[in-house]
Design a protein around this motif. Structure first.
Motif, PDB file in Angstrom:
ATOM      1  N   ALA A   1       0.857  -1.175   0.000  1.00  0.00           N
ATOM      2  CA  ALA A   1       0.000   0.000   0.000  1.00  0.00           C
ATOM      3  C   ALA A   1       0.894   1.226   0.000  1.00  0.00           C
ATOM      4  CB  ALA A   1      -0.904   0.015   1.231  1.00  0.00           C
ATOM      5  N   ALA A   2       0.469   2.243  -0.703  1.00  0.00           N
ATOM      6  CA  ALA A   2       1.214   3.502  -0.765  1.00  0.00           C
ATOM      7  C   ALA A   2       0.245   4.644  -0.486  1.00  0.00           C
ATOM      8  CB  ALA A   2       1.849   3.682  -2.143  1.00  0.00           C
ATOM      9  N   ILE A   3       0.646   5.513   0.414  1.00  0.00           N
ATOM     10  CA  ILE A   3      -0.143   6.697   0.751  1.00  0.00           C
ATOM     11  C   ILE A   3       0.656   7.916   0.339  1.00  0.00           C
ATOM     12  CG2 ILE A   3      -1.123   8.070   2.634  1.00  0.00           C
ATOM     13  CD1 ILE A   3      -1.505   5.489   4.203  1.00  0.00           C
TER      14      ILE A   3
ATOM     15  N   PHE B   1      10.963  10.770   9.130  1.00  0.00           N
ATOM     16  CA  PHE B   1      11.646  10.628   7.844  1.00  0.00           C
ATOM     17  C   PHE B   1      13.153  10.512   8.039  1.00  0.00           C
ATOM     18  CE2 PHE B   1      14.014  12.411   4.297  1.00  0.00           C
ATOM     19  CZ  PHE B   1      13.656  11.509   3.312  1.00  0.00           C
ATOM     20  N   PHE B   2      13.743  11.463   8.742  1.00  0.00           N
ATOM     21  CA  PHE B   2      15.195  11.460   8.889  1.00  0.00           C
ATOM     22  C   PHE B   2      15.686  10.291   9.734  1.00  0.00           C
ATOM     23  CE2 PHE B   2      14.642  15.892   7.528  1.00  0.00           C
ATOM     24  CZ  PHE B   2      15.527  15.881   6.457  1.00  0.00           C
ATOM     25  N   GLY B   3      14.847   9.753  10.601  1.00  0.00           N
ATOM     26  CA  GLY B   3      15.216   8.577  11.380  1.00  0.00           C
ATOM     27  C   GLY B   3      14.971   7.269  10.647  1.00  0.00           C
ATOM     28  N   GLY B   4      14.253   7.328   9.508  1.00  0.00           N
ATOM     29  CA  GLY B   4      13.907   6.102   8.784  1.00  0.00           C
ATOM     30  C   GLY B   4      12.990   5.209   9.606  1.00  0.00           C
ATOM     31  N   THR B   5      12.223   5.824  10.496  1.00  0.00           N
ATOM     32  CA  THR B   5      11.395   5.104  11.451  1.00  0.00           C
ATOM     33  C   THR B   5      10.108   4.580  10.823  1.00  0.00           C
ATOM     34  OG1 THR B   5      12.227   6.599  13.154  1.00  0.00           O
ATOM     35  CG2 THR B   5      10.284   5.300  13.710  1.00  0.00           C
ATOM     36  N   ILE B   6       9.798   3.345  11.130  1.00  0.00           N
ATOM     37  CA  ILE B   6       8.523   2.760  10.725  1.00  0.00           C
ATOM     38  C   ILE B   6       7.558   2.961  11.885  1.00  0.00           C
ATOM     39  CG2 ILE B   6       7.307   0.617  10.173  1.00  0.00           C
ATOM     40  CD1 ILE B   6       9.962  -0.292   8.830  1.00  0.00           C
ATOM     41  N   ARG B   7       6.407   3.504  11.580  1.00  0.00           N
ATOM     42  CA  ARG B   7       5.418   3.815  12.616  1.00  0.00           C
ATOM     43  C   ARG B   7       4.039   3.419  12.104  1.00  0.00           C
ATOM     44  NH1 ARG B   7       7.445   5.027  17.188  1.00  0.00           N
ATOM     45  NH2 ARG B   7       8.220   7.084  16.779  1.00  0.00           N
ATOM     46  N   THR B   8       3.107   3.212  13.008  1.00  0.00           N
ATOM     47  CA  THR B   8       1.729   2.916  12.622  1.00  0.00           C
ATOM     48  C   THR B   8       1.047   4.208  12.187  1.00  0.00           C
ATOM     49  OG1 THR B   8       1.613   1.063  14.160  1.00  0.00           O
ATOM     50  CG2 THR B   8      -0.483   1.983  13.407  1.00  0.00           C
TER      51      THR B   8
ATOM     52  N   GLY C   1      -1.899   0.543   9.699  1.00  0.00           N
ATOM     53  CA  GLY C   1      -0.769  -0.375   9.622  1.00  0.00           C
ATOM     54  C   GLY C   1       0.548   0.366   9.665  1.00  0.00           C
ATOM     55  N   PRO C   2       1.639  -0.401   9.641  1.00  0.00           N
ATOM     56  CA  PRO C   2       2.966   0.199   9.676  1.00  0.00           C
ATOM     57  C   PRO C   2       3.368   0.754   8.306  1.00  0.00           C
ATOM     58  CG  PRO C   2       3.157  -2.183   9.571  1.00  0.00           C
ATOM     59  CD  PRO C   2       1.693  -1.862   9.669  1.00  0.00           C
ATOM     60  N   PHE C   3       3.872   1.963   8.320  1.00  0.00           N
ATOM     61  CA  PHE C   3       4.341   2.620   7.098  1.00  0.00           C
ATOM     62  C   PHE C   3       5.658   3.325   7.379  1.00  0.00           C
ATOM     63  CE2 PHE C   3      -0.114   2.198   6.167  1.00  0.00           C
ATOM     64  CZ  PHE C   3      -0.197   2.079   4.786  1.00  0.00           C
ATOM     65  N   GLN C   4       6.432   3.500   6.323  1.00  0.00           N
ATOM     66  CA  GLN C   4       7.650   4.296   6.408  1.00  0.00           C
ATOM     67  C   GLN C   4       7.530   5.456   5.433  1.00  0.00           C
ATOM     68  OE1 GLN C   4      11.325   2.325   5.305  1.00  0.00           O
ATOM     69  NE2 GLN C   4      12.524   3.747   6.527  1.00  0.00           N
ATOM     70  N   ILE C   5       7.962   6.633   5.852  1.00  0.00           N
ATOM     71  CA  ILE C   5       7.980   7.780   4.947  1.00  0.00           C
ATOM     72  C   ILE C   5       9.146   7.569   3.979  1.00  0.00           C
ATOM     73  CG2 ILE C   5       8.213  10.285   4.740  1.00  0.00           C
ATOM     74  CD1 ILE C   5       7.233  10.458   7.681  1.00  0.00           C
ATOM     75  N   VAL C   6       8.828   7.485   2.688  1.00  0.00           N
ATOM     76  CA  VAL C   6       9.860   7.235   1.683  1.00  0.00           C
ATOM     77  C   VAL C   6      10.197   8.477   0.874  1.00  0.00           C
ATOM     78  CG1 VAL C   6       9.374   4.772   1.533  1.00  0.00           C
ATOM     79  CG2 VAL C   6       8.174   6.358   0.010  1.00  0.00           C
TER      80      VAL C   6
ATOM     81  N   ILE D   1       4.330  14.289   0.844  1.00  0.00           N
ATOM     82  CA  ILE D   1       4.763  13.148   1.640  1.00  0.00           C
ATOM     83  C   ILE D   1       4.323  11.873   0.941  1.00  0.00           C
ATOM     84  CG2 ILE D   1       2.676  13.215   3.073  1.00  0.00           C
ATOM     85  CD1 ILE D   1       4.414  12.290   5.437  1.00  0.00           C
ATOM     86  N   ALA D   2       5.176  10.858   0.991  1.00  0.00           N
ATOM     87  CA  ALA D   2       4.846   9.552   0.428  1.00  0.00           C
ATOM     88  C   ALA D   2       5.236   8.486   1.445  1.00  0.00           C
ATOM     89  CB  ALA D   2       5.577   9.319  -0.891  1.00  0.00           C
ATOM     90  N   LEU D   3       4.323   7.553   1.685  1.00  0.00           N
ATOM     91  CA  LEU D   3       4.546   6.468   2.631  1.00  0.00           C
ATOM     92  C   LEU D   3       4.363   5.138   1.932  1.00  0.00           C
ATOM     93  CD1 LEU D   3       2.348   8.671   4.242  1.00  0.00           C
ATOM     94  CD2 LEU D   3       3.524   7.509   6.074  1.00  0.00           C
ATOM     95  N   GLU D   4       5.156   4.148   2.329  1.00  0.00           N
ATOM     96  CA  GLU D   4       5.039   2.786   1.802  1.00  0.00           C
ATOM     97  C   GLU D   4       4.773   1.842   2.961  1.00  0.00           C
ATOM     98  OE1 GLU D   4       5.236   1.466  -1.317  1.00  0.00           O
ATOM     99  OE2 GLU D   4       5.551   3.389  -2.295  1.00  0.00           O
TER     100      GLU D   4
END
Length: 137
Positions: free
Chosen positions: A62-64, A83-90, A103-108, A124-127
């Motif tokens: 899924a992509a937001i 984003f700068f931490g590369g953190t995956i968050r819900t 669900g869990p997404f990462q800002i790409v 902003i784009a999330l995967e």
């Protein structure tokens, strides 16, 4: 169901990882796309040489994405830090009168832009980074 106002579609992030959701402020547009890769199992014995696919196989994603203007220091700072931490968050995407995708997404991607005579904007784009759920309203 009647037509829904786009402003009621909200993107929220779990800012601490403990279920404390914060609306990403200033978004003017947002979208979600679901994709699933197929697995081709066709061989020389496939009926009529038609392609055959493996049921339930492949990778789902899924992509937001969203665009907006800066309105809230708290959500702006949280997005930048993730984003700068590369953190995956819900994250949650609330679709009015439809449900909530969670669900869990990462800002790409995180992009900033400005016009000389206009406001500063961001994109902003999330995967997806794991299983995505859907809660019906």
């Amino acid at each position: 169901m009647t037509a829904q106002s786009g402003k009621d579609m909200l993107l929220k992030l779990d800012q601490t990882g403990a279920g404390s959701f914060l609306t990403v402020a200033g978004l003017r547009s947002r979208s979600i796309a679901f994709n699933a890769a197929s697995i081709d199992t066709t061989d020389q014995e496939s009926a009529g040489r038609w392609r055959e696919l493996l049921s339930g196989g492949g990778i789902k994603r899924a992509a937001i994405s969203g665009t907006g203007i800066f309105k809230d220091q708290t959500s702006d700072a949280a997005v930048r830090a993730l984003f700068f931490g590369g953190t995956i968050r819900t994250w949650q995407l609330i679709l009015p009168d439809f449900g909530t995708i969670v669900g869990p997404f990462q800002i790409v991607a995180l992009e900033y832009a400005a016009d000389h005579a206009g406001e500063v904007t961001f994109e902003i784009a999330l995967e997806s980074a794991g299983e995505i759920g859907f809660d019906v309203h």
